[in-house]
Design a protein around this motif. Structure first.
Motif, PDB file in Angstrom:
ATOM      1  N   ASP A  46      -4.635   4.163   2.216  1.00 37.67           N
ATOM      2  CA  ASP A  46      -4.652   2.930   1.047  1.00 37.67           C
ATOM      3  C   ASP A  46      -4.740   1.740   1.315  1.00 37.67           C
ATOM      4  O   ASP A  46      -6.020   1.272   1.120  1.00 37.67           O
ATOM      5  CB  ASP A  46      -3.389   3.930   0.483  1.00 37.67           C
ATOM      6  CG  ASP A  46      -3.536   4.427  -0.699  1.00 37.67           C
ATOM      7  OD1 ASP A  46      -4.762   4.980  -0.906  1.00 37.67           O
ATOM      8  OD2 ASP A  46      -2.181   4.465  -1.300  1.00 37.67           O
ATOM      9  N   GLU A  47      -4.178   1.457   3.308  1.00 35.84           N
ATOM     10  CA  GLU A  47      -4.249   0.429   2.965  1.00 35.84           C
ATOM     11  C   GLU A  47      -5.999   0.220   3.889  1.00 35.84           C
ATOM     12  O   GLU A  47      -6.741  -0.788   3.583  1.00 35.84           O
ATOM     13  CB  GLU A  47      -3.385   0.391   4.639  1.00 35.84           C
ATOM     14  CG  GLU A  47      -3.212  -1.482   4.739  1.00 35.84           C
ATOM     15  CD  GLU A  47      -2.276  -1.703   5.949  1.00 35.84           C
ATOM     16  OE1 GLU A  47      -1.695  -2.974   5.611  1.00 35.84           O
ATOM     17  OE2 GLU A  47      -1.896  -0.672   6.875  1.00 35.84           O
ATOM     18  N   ARG A 106     -12.509  -1.590   1.043  1.00 31.71           N
ATOM     19  CA  ARG A 106     -13.033  -2.262  -0.063  1.00 31.71           C
ATOM     20  C   ARG A 106     -14.259  -4.165  -0.502  1.00 31.71           C
ATOM     21  O   ARG A 106     -14.324  -4.901  -0.281  1.00 31.71           O
ATOM     22  CB  ARG A 106     -12.622  -1.404  -1.030  1.00 31.71           C
ATOM     23  CG  ARG A 106     -12.558  -0.665  -1.694  1.00 31.71           C
ATOM     24  CD  ARG A 106     -11.662  -0.304  -2.635  1.00 31.71           C
ATOM     25  NE  ARG A 106     -10.560  -0.521  -2.930  1.00 31.71           N
ATOM     26  CZ  ARG A 106      -9.331   0.929  -2.915  1.00 31.71           C
ATOM     27  NH1 ARG A 106     -10.102   1.942  -2.400  1.00 31.71           N
ATOM     28  NH2 ARG A 106      -8.491   0.434  -2.368  1.00 31.71           N
ATOM     29  N   THR A 107     -12.538  -4.536   0.846  1.00 30.14           N
ATOM     30  CA  THR A 107     -12.673  -5.817   0.518  1.00 30.14           C
ATOM     31  C   THR A 107     -13.387  -6.561   1.373  1.00 30.14           C
ATOM     32  O   THR A 107     -14.846  -7.476   1.590  1.00 30.14           O
ATOM     33  CB  THR A 107     -11.081  -6.600   1.413  1.00 30.14           C
ATOM     34  OG1 THR A 107      -9.845  -6.008   0.175  1.00 30.14           O
ATOM     35  CG2 THR A 107     -11.510  -7.856   1.452  1.00 30.14           C
ATOM     36  N   HIS A 137       0.982  -1.885   0.019  1.00 31.12           N
ATOM     37  CA  HIS A 137      -0.247  -0.188   0.167  1.00 31.12           C
ATOM     38  C   HIS A 137       1.162   1.067  -0.403  1.00 31.12           C
ATOM     39  O   HIS A 137       1.826   1.077   0.164  1.00 31.12           O
ATOM     40  CB  HIS A 137      -1.285  -0.034   1.483  1.00 31.12           C
ATOM     41  CG  HIS A 137      -1.455  -1.182   1.517  1.00 31.12           C
ATOM     42  ND1 HIS A 137      -2.813  -1.082   0.651  1.00 31.12           N
ATOM     43  CD2 HIS A 137      -2.028  -2.475   2.025  1.00 31.12           C
ATOM     44  CE1 HIS A 137      -3.386  -3.126   0.442  1.00 31.12           C
ATOM     45  NE2 HIS A 137      -2.508  -2.969   2.157  1.00 31.12           N
ATOM     46  N   GLU A 151      -8.681   0.240   1.587  1.00 28.98           N
ATOM     47  CA  GLU A 151      -8.625  -1.294   0.667  1.00 28.98           C
ATOM     48  C   GLU A 151      -9.192  -2.106   1.689  1.00 28.98           C
ATOM     49  O   GLU A 151      -9.974  -2.845   1.685  1.00 28.98           O
ATOM     50  CB  GLU A 151      -6.931  -2.258  -0.148  1.00 28.98           C
ATOM     51  CG  GLU A 151      -6.829  -3.177  -0.525  1.00 28.98           C
ATOM     52  CD  GLU A 151      -8.018  -3.295  -1.587  1.00 28.98           C
ATOM     53  OE1 GLU A 151      -7.947  -4.062  -2.177  1.00 28.98           O
ATOM     54  OE2 GLU A 151      -7.943  -2.005  -2.668  1.00 28.98           O
ATOM     55  N   GLN A 152      -8.244  -2.021   3.338  1.00 23.83           N
ATOM     56  CA  GLN A 152      -9.926  -3.239   3.217  1.00 23.83           C
ATOM     57  C   GLN A 152     -11.459  -2.714   3.753  1.00 23.83           C
ATOM     58  O   GLN A 152     -11.440  -4.630   3.835  1.00 23.83           O
ATOM     59  CB  GLN A 152      -8.771  -3.076   4.939  1.00 23.83           C
ATOM     60  CG  GLN A 152      -7.939  -3.225   5.091  1.00 23.83           C
ATOM     61  CD  GLN A 152      -7.083  -2.710   6.665  1.00 23.83           C
ATOM     62  OE1 GLN A 152      -7.892  -2.621   7.252  1.00 23.83           O
ATOM     63  NE2 GLN A 152      -5.846  -3.538   6.885  1.00 23.83           N
TER      64      GLN A 152
END
Length: 141
Positions: free
Chosen positions: A116-117, A123-124, A111, A120-121
């Motif tokens: 950003d990390e 979104r997952t 990331h 992403e988490q």
């Protein structure tokens, strides 16, 4: 106090410096140069080595240019992560060689930064929740 013995492991691409890129590029050029000397100047293996050396140089140059940006866009942040990971994974098979910086180069950088990390988490988790909803109710007992 800064110095190689006090460097922290890279967790995010935002922590990269142009010096990190130059050091990794130099390490790769040294290792690939040793192999190129054995391979020689003719044949397909030689052409492949020349191409690899060019790719390393281009990737490092692109990465250094991206690191000059003060506020990179999302595609630029993704490119920084990708290009660093490309250089790092190219160097990884040489991790037993002198000059490999285990502290800075061993861990994968996935990331750009903590924001950003977390995105992403999220979104997952959202994707996983949507996938469960799409399956409908499970079997009843």
């Amino acid at each position: 106090m800064t110095g190689p013995e006090f460097e922290s492991t890279l967790a995010y691409a935002a922590d990269l410096t142009r010096e990190d890129v130059t050091a990794l590029e130099t390490f790769l050029n040294t290792q690939l140069g040793r192999i190129y000397e054995v391979v020689g100047d003719t044949g397909e293996t030689s052409f492949a080595m020349q191409s690899l050396l060019i790719l390393v140089s281009d990737s490092a140059g692109f990465l250094r240019a991206l690191l000059r940006l003060e506020q990179p866009d999302s595609w630029q942040r993704a490119a920084i992560v990708r290009e660093w990971q490309r250089l790092r994974s190219t160097a990884h098979p040489f991790n037993h060689c002198e000059g490999f910086n285990h502290v800075r180069w061993w861990s994968q950088v996935r990331h750009y930064d903590a924001i950003d990390e977390r995105a992403e988490q999220k979104r997952t988790i959202r994707f996983a929740g949507e996938a469960v909803l799409d399956e409908g109710p499970g079997p009843t007992e």
